[in-house]
Design a protein around this motif. Structure first.
Motif, PDB file in Angstrom:
ATOM      1  N   ALA A   1      48.350  46.174  36.374  1.00  0.00           N
ATOM      2  CA  ALA A   1      48.613  44.878  37.310  1.00  0.00           C
ATOM      3  C   ALA A   1      48.893  43.225  37.057  1.00  0.00           C
ATOM      4  CB  ALA A   1      46.485  44.868  38.175  1.00  0.00           C
ATOM      5  N   THR A   2      49.140  42.552  37.783  1.00  0.00           N
ATOM      6  CA  THR A   2      49.470  41.100  37.614  1.00  0.00           C
ATOM      7  C   THR A   2      48.114  40.749  38.366  1.00  0.00           C
ATOM      8  OG1 THR A   2      51.391  41.600  37.461  1.00  0.00           O
ATOM      9  CG2 THR A   2      50.775  39.195  37.688  1.00  0.00           C
ATOM     10  N   MET A   3      47.169  39.900  37.760  1.00  0.00           N
ATOM     11  CA  MET A   3      46.004  38.608  38.652  1.00  0.00           C
ATOM     12  C   MET A   3      47.028  37.744  39.017  1.00  0.00           C
ATOM     13  SD  MET A   3      43.774  41.023  37.195  1.00  0.00           S
ATOM     14  CE  MET A   3      43.222  42.198  36.309  1.00  0.00           C
ATOM     15  N   MET A   4      46.377  37.609  40.580  1.00  0.00           N
ATOM     16  CA  MET A   4      46.635  36.064  40.807  1.00  0.00           C
ATOM     17  C   MET A   4      45.923  35.972  41.269  1.00  0.00           C
ATOM     18  SD  MET A   4      49.664  35.193  44.335  1.00  0.00           S
ATOM     19  CE  MET A   4      48.449  35.697  46.065  1.00  0.00           C
ATOM     20  N   ILE A   5      45.811  34.130  40.343  1.00  0.00           N
ATOM     21  CA  ILE A   5      44.475  33.733  40.620  1.00  0.00           C
ATOM     22  C   ILE A   5      44.022  32.300  41.860  1.00  0.00           C
ATOM     23  CG2 ILE A   5      43.641  34.288  38.670  1.00  0.00           C
ATOM     24  CD1 ILE A   5      44.719  31.408  37.449  1.00  0.00           C
ATOM     25  N   MET A   6      43.563  31.271  42.157  1.00  0.00           N
ATOM     26  CA  MET A   6      44.005  30.523  43.332  1.00  0.00           C
ATOM     27  C   MET A   6      43.779  30.944  43.970  1.00  0.00           C
ATOM     28  SD  MET A   6      45.121  27.124  40.771  1.00  0.00           S
ATOM     29  CE  MET A   6      46.424  28.007  40.212  1.00  0.00           C
TER      30      MET A   6
ATOM     31  N   ALA B   1      46.234  23.223  37.303  1.00  0.00           N
ATOM     32  CA  ALA B   1      46.071  23.426  35.604  1.00  0.00           C
ATOM     33  C   ALA B   1      45.429  24.035  34.864  1.00  0.00           C
ATOM     34  CB  ALA B   1      46.961  22.497  34.764  1.00  0.00           C
ATOM     35  N   ALA B   2      44.014  23.162  35.563  1.00  0.00           N
ATOM     36  CA  ALA B   2      42.809  23.229  35.063  1.00  0.00           C
ATOM     37  C   ALA B   2      42.255  25.195  35.244  1.00  0.00           C
ATOM     38  CB  ALA B   2      42.185  22.579  35.408  1.00  0.00           C
ATOM     39  N   HIS B   3      42.870  25.377  36.262  1.00  0.00           N
ATOM     40  CA  HIS B   3      41.741  26.711  36.544  1.00  0.00           C
ATOM     41  C   HIS B   3      42.838  28.212  36.259  1.00  0.00           C
ATOM     42  CE1 HIS B   3      40.003  28.977  39.405  1.00  0.00           C
ATOM     43  NE2 HIS B   3      40.610  29.879  39.258  1.00  0.00           N
ATOM     44  N   PHE B   4      44.223  27.303  36.054  1.00  0.00           N
ATOM     45  CA  PHE B   4      44.415  28.422  34.670  1.00  0.00           C
ATOM     46  C   PHE B   4      44.310  28.345  32.975  1.00  0.00           C
ATOM     47  CE2 PHE B   4      48.574  29.332  37.422  1.00  0.00           C
ATOM     48  CZ  PHE B   4      48.954  30.074  36.496  1.00  0.00           C
ATOM     49  N   ALA B   5      44.116  27.196  32.954  1.00  0.00           N
ATOM     50  CA  ALA B   5      43.834  27.099  31.215  1.00  0.00           C
ATOM     51  C   ALA B   5      42.014  27.607  31.305  1.00  0.00           C
ATOM     52  CB  ALA B   5      43.610  25.651  31.166  1.00  0.00           C
ATOM     53  N   GLN B   6      41.051  27.299  32.195  1.00  0.00           N
ATOM     54  CA  GLN B   6      39.951  27.976  32.219  1.00  0.00           C
ATOM     55  C   GLN B   6      40.054  29.887  32.049  1.00  0.00           C
ATOM     56  OE1 GLN B   6      38.218  26.503  35.389  1.00  0.00           O
ATOM     57  NE2 GLN B   6      37.770  24.050  34.882  1.00  0.00           N
ATOM     58  N   THR B   7      40.724  30.048  33.085  1.00  0.00           N
ATOM     59  CA  THR B   7      40.966  31.795  33.069  1.00  0.00           C
ATOM     60  C   THR B   7      41.602  32.280  31.662  1.00  0.00           C
ATOM     61  OG1 THR B   7      41.376  31.374  35.633  1.00  0.00           O
ATOM     62  CG2 THR B   7      42.287  33.401  34.537  1.00  0.00           C
ATOM     63  N   ILE B   8      42.772  31.026  31.126  1.00  0.00           N
ATOM     64  CA  ILE B   8      43.497  32.069  29.620  1.00  0.00           C
ATOM     65  C   ILE B   8      42.516  32.154  28.100  1.00  0.00           C
ATOM     66  CG2 ILE B   8      44.623  31.173  27.553  1.00  0.00           C
ATOM     67  CD1 ILE B   8      46.533  29.706  30.097  1.00  0.00           C
ATOM     68  N   ARG B   9      41.351  30.862  28.875  1.00  0.00           N
ATOM     69  CA  ARG B   9      40.074  31.076  27.841  1.00  0.00           C
ATOM     70  C   ARG B   9      39.197  31.773  27.918  1.00  0.00           C
ATOM     71  NH1 ARG B   9      41.350  25.091  28.196  1.00  0.00           N
ATOM     72  NH2 ARG B   9      39.363  24.665  29.959  1.00  0.00           N
ATOM     73  N   ALA B  10      38.662  32.488  28.988  1.00  0.00           N
ATOM     74  CA  ALA B  10      38.193  33.275  29.280  1.00  0.00           C
ATOM     75  C   ALA B  10      38.343  34.540  29.052  1.00  0.00           C
ATOM     76  CB  ALA B  10      37.659  33.167  31.116  1.00  0.00           C
ATOM     77  N   THR B  11      39.340  34.784  29.425  1.00  0.00           N
ATOM     78  CA  THR B  11      40.200  36.015  29.557  1.00  0.00           C
ATOM     79  C   THR B  11      40.350  36.313  27.855  1.00  0.00           C
ATOM     80  OG1 THR B  11      41.518  36.145  31.670  1.00  0.00           O
ATOM     81  CG2 THR B  11      42.621  37.652  29.663  1.00  0.00           C
ATOM     82  N   ARG B  12      40.954  35.740  26.439  1.00  0.00           N
ATOM     83  CA  ARG B  12      40.942  35.118  25.275  1.00  0.00           C
ATOM     84  C   ARG B  12      39.451  35.847  24.940  1.00  0.00           C
ATOM     85  NH1 ARG B  12      44.745  32.304  23.861  1.00  0.00           N
ATOM     86  NH2 ARG B  12      46.416  33.940  23.985  1.00  0.00           N
ATOM     87  N   HIS B  13      38.772  34.639  25.494  1.00  0.00           N
ATOM     88  CA  HIS B  13      36.911  35.303  25.201  1.00  0.00           C
ATOM     89  C   HIS B  13      36.578  36.567  25.075  1.00  0.00           C
ATOM     90  CE1 HIS B  13      33.085  33.963  23.884  1.00  0.00           C
ATOM     91  NE2 HIS B  13      32.376  34.300  24.622  1.00  0.00           N
TER      92      HIS B  13
END
Length: 320
Positions: A71-76, A132-144
């Motif tokens: 599934a492709t997550m759509m944030i915000m 942009a910051a929300h995208f970055a937070q989602t990337i970091r949380a997903t990777r962690h």
């Protein structure tokens, strides 16, 4: 390579019945949604209160993807500040950002067992950084939470947001995707809130800022473009360093959306794919049902293999 005519010899013109939505030809098939894994994917997304572009954009591949627990997550949120005439996502005033959303995305990725995840968003022109910051937070949380999962982001254009996009690139997604969507001549009617050269510049600068990131972009066809215009967009993408191009048939969501000009038969998609490969893209996906995140995991593996092959070839050439 033989040049392509601007007009196909046997065009499949869109036939619009009283409903106003063009009747699809027999090579356009929407996948069914009746498997156990489909239901489980839906449950996990619902339990995590997540929105997907699969639903909001009425993607025709949802049945196949969800049945494979993709599934492709759509944030915000599910409300976009733009009003693109091709898109089925609602337009209006979005809600405030949810600070807990990045963690819920990370949790859903873990529960689905995704080895590759695509994260996209609505346009958020209301935010000073475009999200942009929300995208970055989602990337970091997903990777962690999922260190073995590769991450692809499909981002908006960050129009009038300065250097905000750099925060997304600096979070180091494996793939940075931004779709040009259509040829520049059609932007006023298809993407009235966007600017072709802003989108192109975003892809170019993202690659320059982090050359190790794969960059990707997609086009819809059947909107009235010519092959010569497609060729020029491909050239523009290659100048911007885009690694991967996707090309799919535009399907009109409702009678209120941009009409389909024509349906391209499969042999024309093969010609488009051949043209793209001749331009030097590392990977190409061009079929009627191609969408940005369709089979994205398999495509990422192809990208990695193509980059390794190119590096090996360059080393061999240097040693000669």
């Amino acid at each position: 390579m033989k040049d392509f005519p601007d007009k196909p010899r046997h065009p499949e013109k869109a036939h619009r019945p009283a409903s106003g939505v063009a009747r699809k030809p027999d090579w356009i098939r929407v996948s069914r949604a009746d498997s156990r894994d489909y239901a489980e994917t839906r449950r996990i997304l619902k339990d995590n209160a997540l929105t997907t572009v699969c639903e909001e954009a009425a993607c025709p591949n949802r049945g196949e993807c969800w049945s494979q627990r993709h599934a492709t997550m759509m944030i915000m949120g599910e409300t976009c500040t733009r009003g693109c005439s091709f898109c089925n996502v609602a337009t209006g005033r979005p809600d405030a950002l949810d600070a807990f959303e990045p963690g819920r995305v990370a949790d859903a990725v873990a529960k689905l067992g995704l080895r590759h995840v695509v994260i996209t968003s609505v346009d958020r022109d209301d935010l000073t950084d475009g999200g942009a910051a929300h995208f970055a937070q989602t990337i970091r949380a997903t990777r962690h939470r999922n260190p073995a999962t590769t991450i692809e982001v499909l981002v908006p254009d960050f129009l009038h947001k300065g250097e905000a996009w750099t925060e997304v690139v600096d979070a180091a997604p494996d793939v940075f995707n931004h779709n040009l969507e259509c040829v520049p001549r059609l932007y006023p009617s298809v993407r009235p809130g966007a600017r072709y050269y802003q989108s192109l510049r975003l892809l170019d600068e993202a690659k320059r800022r982090n050359p190790s990131i794969f960059t990707k972009s997609g086009l819809m066809v059947g909107l009235g473009e010519t092959f010569e215009e497609l060729r020029q967009v491909m050239d523009d993408m290659r100048v911007a360093g885009v690694d991967f191009i996707t090309v799919g048939q535009y399907l009109q969501p409702t009678a209120h959306h941009h009409p389909v000009d024509r349906f391209l038969p499969r042999d024309e998609f093969r010609r488009i794919a051949d043209m793209a490969r001749s331009k030097g893209f590392l990977a190409v996906s061009a079929t009627p049902m191609t969408r940005s995140s369709f089979h994205a995991g398999e495509d990422f593996a192809r990208l990695q293999a193509a980059r390794r092959a190119a590096a090996t070839q360059a080393k061999e050439n240097a040693d000669v």
